[in-house]
Design an enzyme around this catalytic site. Sequence first.
Site, PDB file in Angstrom:
ATOM      1  N   GLU A  57       0.763  -1.224   0.031  1.00  0.00           N
ATOM      2  CA  GLU A  57      -0.107   0.170   0.045  1.00  0.00           C
ATOM      3  C   GLU A  57       0.964   1.229   0.035  1.00  0.00           C
ATOM      4  O   GLU A  57       0.697   2.021  -0.765  1.00  0.00           O
ATOM      5  CB  GLU A  57      -0.981   0.025   1.200  1.00  0.00           C
ATOM      6  N   CYS A  82      -2.235  -4.233   6.931  1.00  0.00           N
ATOM      7  CA  CYS A  82      -1.680  -4.629   8.518  1.00  0.00           C
ATOM      8  C   CYS A  82      -1.977  -3.437   9.243  1.00  0.00           C
ATOM      9  O   CYS A  82      -2.434  -2.361   8.954  1.00  0.00           O
ATOM     10  CB  CYS A  82      -0.275  -5.030   8.314  1.00  0.00           C
ATOM     11  N   CYS A  91      -0.059  -0.233   7.806  1.00  0.00           N
ATOM     12  CA  CYS A  91      -0.477   0.294   6.624  1.00  0.00           C
ATOM     13  C   CYS A  91      -1.749   0.663   6.614  1.00  0.00           C
ATOM     14  O   CYS A  91      -2.314   1.842   5.804  1.00  0.00           O
ATOM     15  CB  CYS A  91      -0.705  -1.076   5.567  1.00  0.00           C
ATOM     16  N   ALA A 160      11.874 -39.077  -5.082  1.00  0.00           N
ATOM     17  CA  ALA A 160      11.890 -39.410  -6.416  1.00  0.00           C
ATOM     18  C   ALA A 160      11.865 -40.922  -6.523  1.00  0.00           C
ATOM     19  O   ALA A 160      12.383 -41.352  -5.437  1.00  0.00           O
ATOM     20  CB  ALA A 160      13.304 -38.812  -6.999  1.00  0.00           C
ATOM     21  N   ARG A 190      14.558 -26.247  -4.113  1.00  0.00           N
ATOM     22  CA  ARG A 190      15.246 -25.713  -2.777  1.00  0.00           C
ATOM     23  C   ARG A 190      15.166 -24.464  -2.759  1.00  0.00           C
ATOM     24  O   ARG A 190      15.296 -23.784  -1.665  1.00  0.00           O
ATOM     25  CB  ARG A 190      16.640 -26.379  -3.009  1.00  0.00           C
ATOM     26  N   THR A 202      20.023 -39.989   6.310  1.00  0.00           N
ATOM     27  CA  THR A 202      20.190 -39.280   5.166  1.00  0.00           C
ATOM     28  C   THR A 202      21.752 -38.764   5.011  1.00  0.00           C
ATOM     29  O   THR A 202      22.681 -38.991   4.201  1.00  0.00           O
ATOM     30  CB  THR A 202      19.336 -38.467   4.579  1.00  0.00           C
ATOM     31  N   LEU A 210      22.964 -30.384   0.101  1.00  0.00           N
ATOM     32  CA  LEU A 210      21.492 -29.750   0.331  1.00  0.00           C
ATOM     33  C   LEU A 210      21.658 -28.182  -0.172  1.00  0.00           C
ATOM     34  O   LEU A 210      21.113 -27.351   0.290  1.00  0.00           O
ATOM     35  CB  LEU A 210      21.147 -29.952   1.702  1.00  0.00           C
ATOM     36  N   ALA A 279      10.463 -38.939   6.016  1.00  0.00           N
ATOM     37  CA  ALA A 279       9.156 -38.514   5.276  1.00  0.00           C
ATOM     38  C   ALA A 279       7.890 -39.360   5.549  1.00  0.00           C
ATOM     39  O   ALA A 279       6.815 -38.692   5.690  1.00  0.00           O
ATOM     40  CB  ALA A 279       9.427 -39.275   3.829  1.00  0.00           C
TER      41      ALA A 279
END
Length: 345
Positions: A57, A82, A91, A160, A190, A202, A210, A279
């Site tokens: 805004e 807000c 705002c 996957a 990612r 993992t 990562l 998972a």
Amino acid sequence: MTTPSSAYDDAMRRALELALRGTSLGPNPQVGCVLLRPDLTVAAEGWHRGAGTPHAEVDALSRLAPGESTVGLTAVVSLEPCDHTGRTGPCSEALIGAGVSRVVYAVSDPGESSSGGAERLRRAGVEVVAGVLRDDAEETIRPWLVATRAGRPFVTLKWASSLDGRAAAADGTSRWITGTAARQHVHEQRAAHDAILVGTGTVLADDPGLTARGDGGELLADQPLPVVVGHRPVPADAELRRHPRALVETGSRDLEAVLADLYGRGVRSVFVEGGPTVASEFVRRGLVDDYLVYLAPTLLGGPRTALGDLGVASIDGQVRLVTTRVTPLGDDVLIVARAQPRRTP
């Protein structure tokens, strides 16, 4: 003839387009704003670019032509203005101070500290119209809305697998089930999330980096915060220790507590790339908001399934999903799904 209703719809569609120009990362929502004159023509547009920058805004008000009066304008905003002071002021006050006569918005702000702008505007004599293209806006900023309403980050679970649901061969090898197009898409996902999460299993088995990388292997500008769940420590020489952002070792398997902590750190979206154990636990606990499943046209057989036990004892307990998108990626296919909405009696 243009009616106020149709003009508000058109302006809201534009506000949603503008909102997507802002970053989806971090604690602040993507918001767009269109200012309309009394004759319903567009006076200015604005959008929020991220934490610490002017809200949509205020950005729109700053873009008015020199000499253009703000009195009597209608502000069409994708999210309720807000009503709190953070890095920037409320705002609601900015719109009241500008003399705006009407505010049209799509979705109410669910934030505990930032909501209340509509009521503040009404008390100041500003006409407020709520719910214009609400469903469209809900979908546009869905991750932020889900996170804010739940008090935890939006969770995207990715895996996957082969067509028969295997994430690895019998000996545990999994590089590569999918092709280059699918793998590059994962890197883009990612970069589009605040954090990336895996389990210690993992880390110890695959030693992943990562990071989010481009086609040429270069680091992308946006890197997710690396997060590891589990009690076992990450080895001192692990690839994760060289991640551009400081590693978060939770030392915990309590997923709700981990997500609450990340939310407190300003994380609003988490990309889960853990193995079947992590998972499956996210699925069991009902903590997954989006599923990204990359299917490769190959068959592996064997025991290495993408998910483990979900606690489904009979077909009546199956976890039903709604497919929202199917995208070919080279020879592979990406299926995007979400939990099926609960039926209301």
